[in-house]
Design an enzyme around this catalytic site. Structure first.
Site, mmCIF file in Angstrom:
data_model
loop_
_atom_site.group_PDB
_atom_site.id
_atom_site.type_symbol
_atom_site.label_atom_id
_atom_site.label_comp_id
_atom_site.label_asym_id
_atom_site.label_seq_id
_atom_site.Cartn_x
_atom_site.Cartn_y
_atom_site.Cartn_z
ATOM 1 N N CYS A 33 0.814 -1.406 -0.019
ATOM 2 C CA CYS A 33 -0.058 0.136 0.006
ATOM 3 C C CYS A 33 0.961 1.283 0.025
ATOM 4 C CB CYS A 33 -1.008 -0.076 1.241
ATOM 5 S SG CYS A 33 0.084 -0.043 2.726
ATOM 6 N N CYS A 103 -3.341 -0.807 8.536
ATOM 7 C CA CYS A 103 -2.752 0.439 9.075
ATOM 8 C C CYS A 103 -2.352 0.328 10.589
ATOM 9 C CB CYS A 103 -3.756 1.819 8.828
ATOM 10 S SG CYS A 103 -3.747 1.945 7.026
#
Length: 142
Positions: A33, A103
């Site tokens: 990502c 995350c």
């Protein structure tokens, strides 16, 4: 899609920046990502995290989880901070969408990487037999 807490920590992140002469620095990234998190800590002689800051390159969720994680470990001992989990970060933010859970994992890993750096330079590595030669360490984040 995002909770009010996620949006607040994205729009008003806490603890952004660097700590000059930090005695703990950890960086992690996710090639898939493109998120990169760098955590700086000032840990005192009593093993208490007196200050913590972050720099994150990534999406809003990456910034929010970095902000929340730093808030959660500030003022804690090193051992308390090592217990931080991505689940605790997500819960503190009132959840994350499934595609953004990574995350919170990065935020947990960044905190732990900074503490590992501190312990390595402090002579108390979390890795058995550590030589502080991270270039050859199987535990190092490549």
């Amino acid at each position: 899609m995002y909770s009010e807490k996620v949006m607040d920590h994205f729009e008003n992140p806490r603890n952004v920046g660097e700590i000059p002469n930090a005695n703990a620095v950890g960086q992690v990234g996710n090639a898939k990502c493109g998120d990169i998190m760098k955590i700086y800590m000032d840990i005192d002689d009593n093993q208490v995290i007196k200050d913590v800051k972050f720099k994150t390159f990534g999406c809003g969720a990456a910034i929010a989880t970095s902000s929340m994680a730093t808030e959660m470990v500030k003022g804690k001992t090193v051992d308390e901070a090592l217990k931080l989990t991505n689940k605790a970060v997500m819960e503190a933010l009132d959840g994350l969408p499934p595609q953004k859970i990574h995350c919170s994992v990065l935020a947990e890993e960044a905190i732990k990487a900074a503490i590992e750096n501190y312990r390595g330079t402090d002579g108390k590595s979390v890795h058995e037999g550590c030589t502080s030669n991270c270039a050859v360490c199987p535990h190092a984040q490549n």
